[in-house]
Design a protein around this motif. Structure first.
Motif, PDB file in Angstrom:
ATOM      1  N   ARG A  68       0.838  -1.207   0.000  1.00 12.73           N
ATOM      2  CA  ARG A  68       0.000   0.000   0.000  1.00 12.73           C
ATOM      3  C   ARG A  68       0.869   1.251   0.000  1.00 12.73           C
ATOM      4  N   ASN A 155      -6.697  -6.902   1.164  1.00 12.20           N
ATOM      5  CA  ASN A 155      -6.393  -7.323  -0.208  1.00 12.20           C
ATOM      6  C   ASN A 155      -5.054  -6.720  -0.613  1.00 12.20           C
ATOM      7  N   SER A 161     -11.647  -5.671  -3.184  1.00 12.52           N
ATOM      8  CA  SER A 161     -11.644  -5.916  -1.740  1.00 12.52           C
ATOM      9  C   SER A 161     -12.179  -7.308  -1.413  1.00 12.52           C
TER      10      SER A 161
HETATM   11 MG    MG Z   1      -9.023  -0.888   0.408  1.00 14.35          MG
END
Ligand code: MG
Ligand code: AMP
Length: 367
Positions: A68, A155, A161
């Motif tokens: 992320r 995820n 998701s």
């Molecule tokens: Mg998300």
């Protein structure tokens, strides 16, 4: 690392197959959280990848495991208004009204952050996002851990998701120590993110609690343009997560819009033109399937029916499942029927447009 997967049935307080009770699973998860580990757990929206929100190193792990971007902040999950107040600097009347009305539930509030919250959690912003989930496993886990739990969706960054334990397994098997698997998530779309740090409440991301529901209790509520999927505002988003392509399956999504009959005709034309050997999926409502000709249906490799138009919440809750199945089936073109952008339809369309990605929005750009 081997991932332990514990199946639980929140209704029965016992596990489905391995003899552990719900309490055992929660205790194991809570212990891991306290040790600074990352645990995947169910919420009513989607599965979360959780860590102790006050432990900077534990939260850094979430970013690393998901891939992320560091400027995309995490939502902090709590079990009461009292705990929410501990991580924010201000708790305005609007926050009290919203929390009383919609918590526990799919509403996240963005408020000025207290300095006990590490900067990594808020993506270096001066605000923090907080929510109290309603899923009994999530609540029990956070309560037993005794700390606020930072958790984005479980995820790999950019993918649809996870609305079932098996989706988390697909993405993170052998990357996390524990997955608590409680089957399907009821809402199936992420929480609504409501920014209460400015003068006017602004919806940064539509979700399980609708604009209409919020307007009823708050009076004035605005929607950030980016939340409607308009590509031109994505470069300067109010919510960092809004600038990334999200929820994306491997195949190319083509949106099918218009009135019922127009959609059926459009689908017929698209399928007619589909002469290549590409694998095609159709994601649509029951009513649309009923109107398609046998010839059109014969050209579809995968048909995923979201349910009836009469039950839009149920239909919306199955979108991510549909996109994941398209990936499993190596679908190259996904024809997806749109929904009116009202009620839960706003969140459904926000996810679908973001899954399409930037620059490919013209066909449905009517807002
Ligand atoms: Mg998300
Ligand atoms: P996820 O949990 O993966 O669904 O993502 C959380 C969402 O909440 C992202 O879109 C973030 O951009 C948004 N969010 C979290 N914290 C903040 C914040 N402090 N300000 C604005 N948006 C936030």
């Amino acid at each position: 690392m081997e991932t332990k997967r514990i199946y639980v049935d929140p209704e029965n307080k016992t596990s489905l197959c391995d003899g552990n009770s719900l309490e055992d699973a929660v205790r194991e998860g809570a212990e891991l959280l306290c040790q600074g580990e990352v645990v995947a757990f169910p919420t009513e929206t989607v599965y979360g990848l959780g860590a102790d929100a006050l432990n900077e190193r534990a939260c850094a792990r979430i970013f690393a495991i998901k891939g992320r971007p560091a400027d995309n902040p995490l939502i902090v999950h709590v079990t009461s208004i009292r705990e929410a107040k501990k991580i924010v600097k201000e708790w305005p009347d609007e926050a009290e009204i919203c929390a009383r009305e919609f918590w526990p539930g799919p509403l996240t509030l963005v408020l000025p952050k207290n300095k006990i919250v590490p900067d990594i959690v808020s993506g270096n912003l001066q605000t923090v996002a907080v929510r109290m989930p309603s899923h009994p496993v999530a609540l029990a886990l956070i309560a037993m851990a005794g700390c606020p739990v930072a958790a984005p969706s479980a995820n790999i960054s950019g993918k649809p998701s996870p609305t079932e334990g098996k989706h988390v397994w697909q993405d993170f098997q052998d990357k996390i120590p524990l997955l608590i698997d409680a089957g399907k998530c009821i809402v199936g779309l992420e929480s609504t993110v409501l920014d209460l740090s400015g003068e006017i409440p602004i919806i940064l991301r539509p979700g399980g609690v609708t604009l209409e529901q919020l307007a009823k209790v708050l009076g004035r509520v605005e929607i950030d343009k980016g939340a409607k999927g308009k590509s031109e505002v994505l470069s300067q988003p109010r919510s960092p997560g809004m600038k990334y392509r999200h929820y994306a399956p491997k195949g190319e999504i083509q949106l099918i819009s218009g009135q019922s009959q127009e959609k059926v005709e459009e689908l017929g034309r698209r399928l007619e033109g589909e002469k290549s050997n590409k694998r095609v999926a159709l994601i649509c409502l029951e009513e649309t399937v009923a109107s398609l000709t046998a010839e059109a249906l014969g050209k579809i490799d995968l048909l995923f029916t979201l349910g009836t138009r009469e039950k839009p919440r149920e239909a919306a809750s199955r979108l991510f499942e549909a996109l994941r199945i398209c990936d499993e089936e190596d679908i190259e073109i996904i024809l997806a029927e749109d929904m009116p952008e009202e009620g839960i339809g706003l969140a459904f369309m926000n996810r679908l447009k973001k899954a399409v990605g930037k620059g490919n929005l013209k066909k449905t750009e009517k807002i």
